[in-house]
Write a protein that holds these residues in place. Sequence first.
Motif, PDB file in Angstrom:
ATOM      1  N   ARG A 215       0.820  -1.225   0.000  1.00 28.80           N
ATOM      2  CA  ARG A 215       0.000   0.000   0.000  1.00 28.80           C
ATOM      3  C   ARG A 215       0.847   1.265   0.000  1.00 28.80           C
ATOM      4  O   ARG A 215       0.308   2.373  -0.029  1.00 28.80           O
ATOM      5  CB  ARG A 215      -0.908   0.036   1.240  1.00 28.80           C
ATOM      6  CG  ARG A 215      -1.932  -1.069   1.323  1.00 28.80           C
ATOM      7  CD  ARG A 215      -2.993  -0.759   2.378  1.00 28.80           C
ATOM      8  NE  ARG A 215      -2.426  -0.434   3.678  1.00 28.80           N
ATOM      9  CZ  ARG A 215      -2.191  -1.321   4.646  1.00 28.80           C
ATOM     10  NH1 ARG A 215      -2.447  -2.605   4.425  1.00 28.80           N
ATOM     11  NH2 ARG A 215      -1.702  -0.939   5.809  1.00 28.80           N
ATOM     12  N   GLY A 216       2.164   1.111   0.098  1.00 25.91           N
ATOM     13  CA  GLY A 216       3.024   2.287   0.223  1.00 25.91           C
ATOM     14  C   GLY A 216       2.914   2.938   1.572  1.00 25.91           C
ATOM     15  O   GLY A 216       3.122   4.150   1.708  1.00 25.91           O
ATOM     16  N   ALA A 217       2.600   2.135   2.615  1.00 27.57           N
ATOM     17  CA  ALA A 217       2.361   2.679   3.949  1.00 27.57           C
ATOM     18  C   ALA A 217       3.327   2.094   4.969  1.00 27.57           C
ATOM     19  O   ALA A 217       2.976   1.927   6.146  1.00 27.57           O
ATOM     20  CB  ALA A 217       0.921   2.396   4.368  1.00 27.57           C
ATOM     21  N   ALA A 218       4.547   1.759   4.533  1.00 28.34           N
ATOM     22  CA  ALA A 218       5.541   1.221   5.470  1.00 28.34           C
ATOM     23  C   ALA A 218       5.792   2.225   6.599  1.00 28.34           C
ATOM     24  O   ALA A 218       5.805   3.440   6.382  1.00 28.34           O
ATOM     25  CB  ALA A 218       6.842   0.908   4.754  1.00 28.34           C
ATOM     26  N   ARG A 219       6.008   1.714   7.794  1.00 30.39           N
ATOM     27  CA  ARG A 219       6.085   2.560   8.988  1.00 30.39           C
ATOM     28  C   ARG A 219       7.475   3.075   9.294  1.00 30.39           C
ATOM     29  O   ARG A 219       7.663   3.783  10.279  1.00 30.39           O
ATOM     30  CB  ARG A 219       5.565   1.772  10.191  1.00 30.39           C
ATOM     31  CG  ARG A 219       4.098   1.407  10.093  1.00 30.39           C
ATOM     32  CD  ARG A 219       3.683   0.531  11.258  1.00 30.39           C
ATOM     33  NE  ARG A 219       2.275   0.211  11.215  1.00 30.39           N
ATOM     34  CZ  ARG A 219       1.682  -0.637  12.060  1.00 30.39           C
ATOM     35  NH1 ARG A 219       2.405  -1.243  13.000  1.00 30.39           N
ATOM     36  NH2 ARG A 219       0.398  -0.880  11.953  1.00 30.39           N
ATOM     37  N   GLY A 220       8.471   2.724   8.516  1.00 33.58           N
ATOM     38  CA  GLY A 220       9.814   3.213   8.798  1.00 33.58           C
ATOM     39  C   GLY A 220      10.845   2.140   8.575  1.00 33.58           C
ATOM     40  O   GLY A 220      10.561   1.075   8.023  1.00 33.58           O
TER      41      GLY A 220
END
Length: 514
Positions: free
Chosen positions: A107-112
């Motif tokens: 989703r392109g929502a990696a947290r870091g």
Amino acid sequence: MGKRSMAMLIAALVAGSLLTGAPPSRASAAGAAPDRASPPGLPWIDLDTVTIPELRARMADGSLTASALTRAYLWRIRAVDPKIGAVLRTNPRALREAAASDARHRRGAARGPLDGIPVLLKDNVNTRDLPTTAGSPALAGRPPHTDAPLVTRLRDAGAVILGKANLSEWANFRAAKPTSGWSAVGGHTRNPYVLDRNPCGSSSGSAAGLAASLSQVAIGTETDGSIVCPAGMNGVVGLKPSLGLVSQEGVVPISAEQDTAGPMARNVTDTALTHAVLTGADPAARPGGGLRGKRIGLWRLPSLGPEVDALMRRTAGELRAAGAEVVEVTPPHQERLAELEFPALLSEFHRDIDAYLATRHGPRNLAELAEFTRTHPAERTCFAGLELFEQALAAPPTTDPDYRAKRAELKNLSRRSIDETMAAHRLDAIAAPTNPPAWKTDCARGDNDVIPSSTPAAVAGYPSLSVPAGFVDELPVGLLLMAGDREDGELLSLGAAVERKLDAWRAPRYLPGS
């Protein structure tokens, strides 16, 4: 160092890691032993040498998933850990956590930087869904009610909790002559370089597991030496952060005045990235530095043996060749620190372990814990002693004026030992040998671990960082770097430069010893 400066350092280390790539595996160059074989499905990744930035880059371009990486580490644990006994238990939800990370990446929502990265936790760090035992059957029942805050930070950053690492039982604060790396729950952890040698304590499983490439990073804890000594003796990197940067809530204690959890990894870059997550630093960027113009005070400690002293003198020559100025120093007040530290820890342990046990099922205080240990058969399978429990029960309370005076003197002298030495010689850091070559593990004899280099920073609450310095025969020796309070970022930056210059890491060969 503030959060912005720390973040800039992290980004510089990440950029440097991606630019230069991982160093070639010496095991591969010489013909890899079966223990170093790539896991099924990831023949193109060398778990020994790959860094978090390289893994992130592959996750970003879709050539690697967190699920595949987690399966690779679980495979290595099954294949290699029976030799060394570093991992107490794996997390049955690890692959589910990895799959959630993969969904975020899609989703392109990696947290870091730690999203999807497998992490081993020392088994004195509370986890709500896994037992937390400190190595003792006394706590082997119901898990804690909640995660330690440092575990919450790791989960919020997307890290995969791979499992729990063995440790020296009660972080080596039980017997007068303990054997590091042993716990009644996990048995012996062995040094992967030479299997009959000791891994040092008490974060023994965290360090040995990293040396054997059973996880990308690990969490250790230290009161005095228990991150940096295992790191040095197992040829990996370990950072003892400045006191208070990492929450100690939910971690089995010895002393609130000295305890801290900290990151361990096979390289400084991964150590720094994990430190940023544990402390809440915010990643951004700044150019990395080298060694030219740095002033380093070398505390040689020849008492650790002529081979270690020769290695330190060679190390000083290599740092000078890279442009650093190295001067010999002897930090003051060490004899007085040695006199004062242990009595203070006894009082603090009684106070702090009572408070912790009151939150768990099992013995509710130190007196009940001592009785459990005295009567439980598993607690005598290596050594039977519980002298430190007994001495702590008899120690004056932390409200006692004499105790308070001694702890105040400890704090003052330990800080002066570093501050005055650095100011007098205009130093960027003090360096010392982290450890002697690993001694043979022997339950009857116990440890041979009078290692004074960790004490000044441990008692002062200042940061210290061990990086691989070289070998005595087959056994790793670390270089310990110390700096002033909250200078963790500067220390990591210097440590990265030292690591690049010394290039001292090599994979273990699991030799049987004699």
